[in-house]
Design a protein around this motif. Structure first.
Motif, mmCIF file in Angstrom:
data_model
loop_
_atom_site.group_PDB
_atom_site.id
_atom_site.type_symbol
_atom_site.label_atom_id
_atom_site.label_comp_id
_atom_site.label_asym_id
_atom_site.label_seq_id
_atom_site.Cartn_x
_atom_site.Cartn_y
_atom_site.Cartn_z
ATOM 1 N N VAL A 128 1.832 -7.902 37.563
ATOM 2 C CA VAL A 128 0.825 -8.962 37.537
ATOM 3 C C VAL A 128 0.061 -8.862 38.847
ATOM 4 O O VAL A 128 0.660 -8.775 39.921
ATOM 5 C CB VAL A 128 1.461 -10.362 37.424
ATOM 6 N N GLY A 129 -1.265 -8.852 38.758
ATOM 7 C CA GLY A 129 -2.069 -8.757 39.969
ATOM 8 C C GLY A 129 -3.539 -8.882 39.649
ATOM 9 O O GLY A 129 -3.923 -9.460 38.630
ATOM 10 N N SER A 130 -4.367 -8.325 40.510
ATOM 11 C CA SER A 130 -5.812 -8.343 40.280
ATOM 12 C C SER A 130 -6.332 -6.907 40.250
ATOM 13 O O SER A 130 -5.784 -6.016 40.898
ATOM 14 C CB SER A 130 -6.526 -9.147 41.364
ATOM 15 N N HIS A 131 -7.367 -6.699 39.473
ATOM 16 C CA HIS A 131 -7.998 -5.388 39.338
ATOM 17 C C HIS A 131 -9.076 -5.305 40.411
ATOM 18 O O HIS A 131 -9.989 -6.126 40.427
ATOM 19 C CB HIS A 131 -8.585 -5.267 37.935
ATOM 20 N N GLU A 132 -8.960 -4.336 41.328
ATOM 21 C CA GLU A 132 -9.879 -4.229 42.453
ATOM 22 C C GLU A 132 -10.479 -2.833 42.521
ATOM 23 O O GLU A 132 -9.861 -1.869 42.088
ATOM 24 C CB GLU A 132 -9.146 -4.538 43.759
ATOM 25 N N SER A 133 -11.667 -2.740 43.081
ATOM 26 C CA SER A 133 -12.300 -1.442 43.265
ATOM 27 C C SER A 133 -12.545 -1.193 44.743
ATOM 28 O O SER A 133 -12.654 -2.129 45.533
ATOM 29 C CB SER A 133 -13.628 -1.364 42.504
ATOM 30 N N ARG A 134 -12.604 0.083 45.075
ATOM 31 C CA ARG A 134 -12.996 0.486 46.423
ATOM 32 C C ARG A 134 -13.808 1.761 46.293
ATOM 33 O O ARG A 134 -13.662 2.507 45.329
ATOM 34 C CB ARG A 134 -11.800 0.673 47.340
ATOM 35 N N LYS A 135 -14.687 1.974 47.250
ATOM 36 C CA LYS A 135 -15.555 3.149 47.229
ATOM 37 C C LYS A 135 -15.254 4.033 48.432
ATOM 38 O O LYS A 135 -14.845 3.533 49.481
ATOM 39 C CB LYS A 135 -17.020 2.728 47.253
ATOM 40 N N TYR A 136 -15.429 5.324 48.240
ATOM 41 C CA TYR A 136 -15.329 6.268 49.352
ATOM 42 C C TYR A 136 -16.292 7.413 49.086
ATOM 43 O O TYR A 136 -16.725 7.630 47.954
ATOM 44 C CB TYR A 136 -13.893 6.752 49.552
ATOM 45 N N GLY B 245 -20.383 14.182 50.335
ATOM 46 C CA GLY B 245 -21.686 13.607 50.044
ATOM 47 C C GLY B 245 -21.790 12.888 48.710
ATOM 48 O O GLY B 245 -22.853 12.418 48.332
ATOM 49 N N VAL B 246 -20.669 12.787 47.997
ATOM 50 C CA VAL B 246 -20.660 12.115 46.695
ATOM 51 C C VAL B 246 -19.842 10.834 46.810
ATOM 52 O O VAL B 246 -18.711 10.844 47.304
ATOM 53 C CB VAL B 246 -20.050 13.022 45.597
ATOM 54 N N GLU B 247 -20.443 9.714 46.350
ATOM 55 C CA GLU B 247 -19.721 8.439 46.386
ATOM 56 C C GLU B 247 -18.837 8.309 45.151
ATOM 57 O O GLU B 247 -19.260 8.576 44.030
ATOM 58 C CB GLU B 247 -20.706 7.276 46.429
ATOM 59 N N TRP C 227 -10.493 2.383 40.917
ATOM 60 C CA TRP C 227 -10.010 1.081 40.458
ATOM 61 C C TRP C 227 -8.492 1.056 40.603
ATOM 62 O O TRP C 227 -7.807 2.003 40.216
ATOM 63 C CB TRP C 227 -10.398 0.856 38.999
ATOM 64 N N GLU C 228 -7.978 -0.039 41.193
ATOM 65 C CA GLU C 228 -6.541 -0.177 41.432
ATOM 66 C C GLU C 228 -6.096 -1.589 41.072
ATOM 67 O O GLU C 228 -6.899 -2.513 41.048
ATOM 68 C CB GLU C 228 -6.227 0.073 42.911
ATOM 69 N N VAL C 229 -4.798 -1.744 40.821
ATOM 70 C CA VAL C 229 -4.199 -3.061 40.613
ATOM 71 C C VAL C 229 -3.494 -3.450 41.903
ATOM 72 O O VAL C 229 -2.564 -2.763 42.335
ATOM 73 C CB VAL C 229 -3.201 -3.049 39.433
ATOM 74 N N ALA C 230 -3.957 -4.537 42.530
ATOM 75 C CA ALA C 230 -3.286 -5.096 43.706
ATOM 76 C C ALA C 230 -2.228 -6.050 43.169
ATOM 77 O O ALA C 230 -2.548 -7.142 42.674
ATOM 78 C CB ALA C 230 -4.285 -5.815 44.604
ATOM 79 N N ALA C 231 -0.968 -5.646 43.223
ATOM 80 C CA ALA C 231 0.105 -6.391 42.564
ATOM 81 C C ALA C 231 0.534 -7.619 43.377
ATOM 82 O O ALA C 231 0.735 -7.537 44.584
ATOM 83 C CB ALA C 231 1.300 -5.488 42.329
ATOM 84 N N ASP C 232 0.673 -8.731 42.671
ATOM 85 C CA ASP C 232 1.276 -9.942 43.224
ATOM 86 C C ASP C 232 2.764 -9.999 42.895
ATOM 87 O O ASP C 232 3.555 -10.548 43.639
ATOM 88 C CB ASP C 232 0.612 -11.197 42.639
ATOM 89 N N ASN C 233 3.110 -9.419 41.728
ATOM 90 C CA ASN C 233 4.492 -9.459 41.269
ATOM 91 C C ASN C 233 4.774 -8.215 40.429
ATOM 92 O O ASN C 233 3.915 -7.776 39.668
ATOM 93 C CB ASN C 233 4.732 -10.719 40.433
ATOM 94 N N VAL C 234 5.979 -7.665 40.575
ATOM 95 C CA VAL C 234 6.426 -6.535 39.766
ATOM 96 C C VAL C 234 7.817 -6.861 39.256
ATOM 97 O O VAL C 234 8.711 -7.184 40.037
ATOM 98 C CB VAL C 234 6.458 -5.212 40.572
ATOM 99 N N GLU C 235 7.978 -6.826 37.940
ATOM 100 C CA GLU C 235 9.284 -7.044 37.328
ATOM 101 C C GLU C 235 9.854 -5.685 36.911
ATOM 102 O O GLU C 235 9.161 -4.900 36.261
ATOM 103 C CB GLU C 235 9.170 -7.938 36.083
ATOM 104 N N PHE C 236 11.097 -5.443 37.266
ATOM 105 C CA PHE C 236 11.753 -4.177 36.915
ATOM 106 C C PHE C 236 12.416 -4.366 35.548
ATOM 107 O O PHE C 236 13.333 -5.163 35.418
ATOM 108 C CB PHE C 236 12.782 -3.810 37.977
#
Length: 105
Positions: free
Chosen positions: A72-80, A84-86, A90-99
């Motif tokens: 459970v988390g939020s879907h976040e993006s980052r650029k790099y 010369g190509v941007e 997209w990643e999931v920043a997890a708030d909780n992980v259940e095993f």
């Protein structure tokens, strides 16, 4: 404060978590979760999951390739930029992980 951007995924790790310890002492772990599609079990979507500190330590301790988990988390993006190509990641920043797989003793 409630978040509007919330994602829930259940799937299996495609590889063992990768752990990084920063000079500040913060711990980050990254792993990928494969989620089978509901109506086509032959296809899957792959989510890169980022966890921090104590949760990162637990994920590295209890998760491994093939293990099932719920995130459970939020879907976040980052650029790099590379060569010369941007690029957008997209990643999931997890708030909780259940095993969900049994823990081997």
């Amino acid at each position: 404060r409630a978040r509007v951007n919330k994602i829930f995924i259940v799937g299996n790790l495609t590889r063992d978590p990768e752990r990084v310890v920063f000079d500040s002492g913060k711990i980050k772990a990254t792993f990928t979760v494969a989620v089978n599609r509901l109506h086509d079990r032959e296809k899957a979507d792959y989510f890169t999951v980022i966890v921090w500190n104590a949760l990162a330590e637990n994920c590295c301790k209890y998760l491994a390739q093939g293990k099932k988990c719920a995130v459970v988390g939020s879907h976040e993006s980052r650029k790099y930029e590379k060569d010369g190509v941007e690029h957008t990641v997209w990643e999931v920043a997890a708030d909780n992980v259940e095993f969900l797989s049994p823990v081997e003793r």
